[in-house]
Scaffold this active site. Structure first.
Site, PDB file in Angstrom:
ATOM      1  N   ASP A 215       0.848  -1.191   0.000  1.00  0.00           N
ATOM      2  CA  ASP A 215       0.000   0.000   0.000  1.00  0.00           C
ATOM      3  C   ASP A 215       0.890   1.250   0.000  1.00  0.00           C
ATOM      4  OD1 ASP A 215      -2.969   0.806   0.373  1.00  0.00           O
ATOM      5  OD2 ASP A 215      -1.877   2.112   1.760  1.00  0.00           O
ATOM      6  N   GLU A 258      -4.760   2.346  -4.452  1.00  0.00           N
ATOM      7  CA  GLU A 258      -3.311   2.489  -4.304  1.00  0.00           C
ATOM      8  C   GLU A 258      -2.684   1.236  -3.719  1.00  0.00           C
ATOM      9  OE1 GLU A 258      -4.941   4.104  -0.388  1.00  0.00           O
ATOM     10  OE2 GLU A 258      -5.566   3.796  -2.454  1.00  0.00           O
TER      11      GLU A 258
END
Length: 354
Positions: A215, A258
């Site tokens: 992440d 993301e």
């Protein structure tokens, strides 16, 4: 996914879905409504997890994110329609080839029968003029057969070219259907397929298998500060870096938003951690630059969780363990790699403290 809720429950879920869409600024068009109806009706644990993750991160439900949610959980209808259309055209082209071959076969049979008849007539005493007529008939039949074969060759060449082009189109559509358009990595659909295949191979051949969940740290703040266009450039940068750090049968995917994932076949946990550290360092060592202004916008860092597959476990449990390690990495300050072993250690410490 089909909905068979009673009218009163459906009405309640519809109102709740519209209310949440309004609250989070989600445009009220049909695709978004399907996603949020399923969310409030708690139809899919993975969808619930995905939306809750976006809510926790504070991200806005942009058109891109909404589109990804619909594509991920309710299929890729446009791609599927295009695939079916190309598949149908290939079937039609093959059917035409079979028809051409059938016609040629019938012509060959007729030509063979004609030659047999001519052969029988030649065995009989034949006056000169009648022999000439017979030879002319043989030549005529031969010319017809040559023309049939010429037409068949042309048609087969045309059809073969068409089938080759259609196969290229089909391969391209398949690639598009399993590739994330922004980053060029595998999309969630291909990730699911690759993870399933890798786990099956791991079970059958008793090989190690590791999974990295990645992440981008503080990505929402970066988007809010610099805009989605530069945010997209960051996603591309991270994707390129990840791709450069893997090899062979490894699969890098954009898991959503993301978040990225890497499937590492034939890789044990400690080696998976080493790959994760390489990716983390490579990304952290780069600066984000606004090419238009030359301004350095700062550093991008990653949090990474690593898990190793346990024979016989569900894929959901495997992914969840990698996710938990990822969340631990964030709790430990971000720009960090944590593994499932760290989860165990943390649990033991907490237990002893109690």
């Amino acid at each position: 996914m089909t909905f068979t809720d009673p009218v009163d429950i459906a009405a309640h879920c519809a109102r709740a879905a519209m209310g949440m869409m309004d609250r989070y600024g989600v445009p009220a068009h049909p695709n978004n409504f399907i996603v949020w109806y399923a969310f409030v009706a708690d139809r899919d644990p993975e969808l619930t997890k995905a939306i809750n993750g976006i809510l926790r991160s504070g991200q806005k439900f942009t058109d891109t994110i909404c589109g990804e949610l619909h594509e991920r959980f309710f299929g890729m209808s446009q791609h599927e329609a295009e695939l079916r259309a190309v598949g149908k055209r290939i079937e039609d082209a093959v059917a035409r080839v079979m028809e051409y071959l059938s016609t040629a076969s019938q012509g060959a049979i007729q030509y063979g029968n004609a030659l047999e008849n001519f052969s029988g007539e030649l065995d009989c005493p034949t006056p000169g003029p009648e022999l000439g007529v017979l030879v002319k008939s043989i030549l005529d039949e031969t010319k017809v057969m040559i023309e049939v074969n010429r037409q068949l060759e042309e048609r087969l060449e045309t059809s073969s070219g068409e089938i080759a082009r259609l196969r290229e189109d089909l391969d391209q559509l398949k690639r598009e259907a399993t590739t994330d358009a922004l980053t060029g990595l595998a999309n969630r659909k291909l990730f699911d397929i690759s993870l399933r295949e890798s786990a099956l191979e791991s079970e059958e051949e008793r090989k190690f298998l590791s999974l990295l969940m990645i992440d981008i740290d503080f990505f929402k703040q970066f988007n809010d500060s610099h805009g989605h266009m530069l945010g997209d450039q960051v996603l591309k940068l991270v994707a390129r870096t990840i791709q450069d750090c893997i090899k062979g049968k490894d699969t890098a995917a954009r898991y959503g938003g993301e978040e990225f994932a890497i499937i590492l076949p034939d890789t044990r946990l400690k080696d998976g951690v080493a790959v994760a550290e390489t990716v983390r360092r490579q990304v952290a060592g780069r600066k984000v630059l606004n090419r238009r202004t030359g301004q350095v916008l700062g550093q991008v860092t990653l949090s990474v969780g690593v898990a190793e597959y346990e024979f016989g476990e569900t894929l959901g449990a495997f992914v969840h363990r990698a996710d938990e390690a990822l969340y631990l990495a964030k709790r430990q300050g971000r720009n960090h790699v944590s593994s499932q072993d760290d989860l165990t250690t943390t649990n033991v410490i907490e237990f002893e403290d109690i």
